[in-house]
Design an enzyme around this catalytic site. Structure first.
Site, PDB file in Angstrom:
ATOM      1  N   LYS A 135      67.773  45.960 -24.828  1.00  0.00           N
ATOM      2  CA  LYS A 135      67.435  47.342 -24.445  1.00  0.00           C
ATOM      3  C   LYS A 135      66.409  47.361 -23.314  1.00  0.00           C
ATOM      4  CE  LYS A 135      65.871  48.859 -28.436  1.00  0.00           C
ATOM      5  NZ  LYS A 135      66.029  47.773 -29.384  1.00  0.00           N
ATOM      6  N   ARG A 147      63.631  56.365 -33.323  1.00  0.00           N
ATOM      7  CA  ARG A 147      64.082  55.294 -34.214  1.00  0.00           C
ATOM      8  C   ARG A 147      64.532  55.840 -35.560  1.00  0.00           C
ATOM      9  NH1 ARG A 147      61.247  50.892 -31.590  1.00  0.00           N
ATOM     10  NH2 ARG A 147      61.417  48.913 -32.643  1.00  0.00           N
ATOM     11  N   ARG A 204      62.973  34.725 -27.144  1.00  0.00           N
ATOM     12  CA  ARG A 204      62.431  35.699 -26.176  1.00  0.00           C
ATOM     13  C   ARG A 204      60.987  35.345 -25.835  1.00  0.00           C
ATOM     14  NH1 ARG A 204      63.031  41.986 -27.440  1.00  0.00           N
ATOM     15  NH2 ARG A 204      62.127  41.459 -29.452  1.00  0.00           N
ATOM     16  N   ARG A 245      56.054  37.150 -28.527  1.00  0.00           N
ATOM     17  CA  ARG A 245      55.502  38.306 -29.247  1.00  0.00           C
ATOM     18  C   ARG A 245      55.186  37.897 -30.679  1.00  0.00           C
ATOM     19  NH1 ARG A 245      59.342  43.479 -28.365  1.00  0.00           N
ATOM     20  NH2 ARG A 245      58.849  43.693 -30.558  1.00  0.00           N
ATOM     21  N   ARG A 273      62.381  44.081 -39.482  1.00  0.00           N
ATOM     22  CA  ARG A 273      62.735  44.981 -38.380  1.00  0.00           C
ATOM     23  C   ARG A 273      64.236  45.239 -38.346  1.00  0.00           C
ATOM     24  NH1 ARG A 273      60.303  41.299 -34.267  1.00  0.00           N
ATOM     25  NH2 ARG A 273      60.871  42.649 -32.552  1.00  0.00           N
TER      26      ARG A 273
END
Ligand code: AMP
Length: 222
Positions: free
Chosen positions: A13, A88, A127, A162, A174
């Site tokens: 995203k 969300r 990531r 992260r 999540r």
């Protein structure tokens, strides 16, 4: 034009939003980035938000919704904005509709990114993000590595993982929240006729940059 990015964590995203933002000159408004900036600066909002973000839980609407409303009122967002990470939940989507209506605006396009689950978890673990809060460029050590290992191509700052991407429990949480609370938004926006679903996956050889390119072309041709 108000664009919303929908899709589980790790689907790209942020990449798609960033590319559309660059091409159109509209800000990418990422609630996750705003929280992370506040957390690193230890603001009151950041200290409160970190109680939730660390565990992979959603930050309460009393904090999140006014924060988004304020950001959408900035001068740079008047022509267009790409919301990345908000809404969300159905409640947030309804509150967004109300705040846009007050300004004679509406959600114009929802880009729903879909990626197989195994690929998503792998992408979250691989990531890396730029540690410079003003840059925030995102990389993937397998799919989209920086030229020099561990260093941001754009600004030269060190890359980091992260906190919530390195904890398998937080990742699981999540993804569960996404399935339960965010997935119903697909139906919500389908009913409004504004959703566009795109499969982004190594398997179909279509990545975020391909999606962004097509969408920018279409917006510019309109
Ligand atoms: P993200 O970068 O979008 O994965 O967001 C990181 C974290 O910020 C999430 O796991 C939540 O704790 C929090 N967050 C981001 N956006 C929202 C939102 N719209 N509502 C509530 N919490 C959010």
């Amino acid at each position: 034009m108000i664009i919303i990015m929908l899709g589980a964590q790790g689907t790209g995203k942020g990449t798609v939003a960033g590319l559309i933002s660059e091409q159109m000159g509209w800000p990418q408004i990422s609630t996750g980035d705003i929280f992370r900036k506040n957390i690193s600066e230890k603001t009151a909002l950041g200290i409160e938000a970190s109680k939730y973000t660390e565990k992979g839980e959603l930050v309460p609407d009393e904090i999140t919704v006014p924060m988004v409303e304020d950001r959408l009122n900035w001068e740079d967002a008047q022509e267009g904005a790409i919301l990345d990470g908000f809404p969300r939940t159905i409640e947030q989507a309804e509150k967004l509709d109300e705040m846009l209506k007050r300004n004679n605006k509406k959600v114009d396009l929802v880009i729903n990114l879909v990626t197989p689950k195994e690929e998503i978890i792998d992408r979250m673990l691989t990531r890396r993000v730029c540690s410079n809060q003003e840059c925030k460029a995102t990389y993937n050590i397998k799919l989209h590595p920086p030229v020099k290992e561990g260093i941001c191509d754009k600004c030269g700052a060190p890359l980091k993982q992260r906190a919530d991407d390195s904890d398998p429990e937080a990742i699981k949480k999540r993804l569960e929240i996404y399935e339960e609370k965010t997935c119903p938004l697909v139906e919500y926006y389908k009913n409004k006729g504004v959703i566009r679903t795109e499969e982004v996956s190594v398997a179909v050889n279509r990545m975020g940059k391909d999606v962004a390119e097509d969408i920018v072309k279409e917006i510019k041709n309109k």
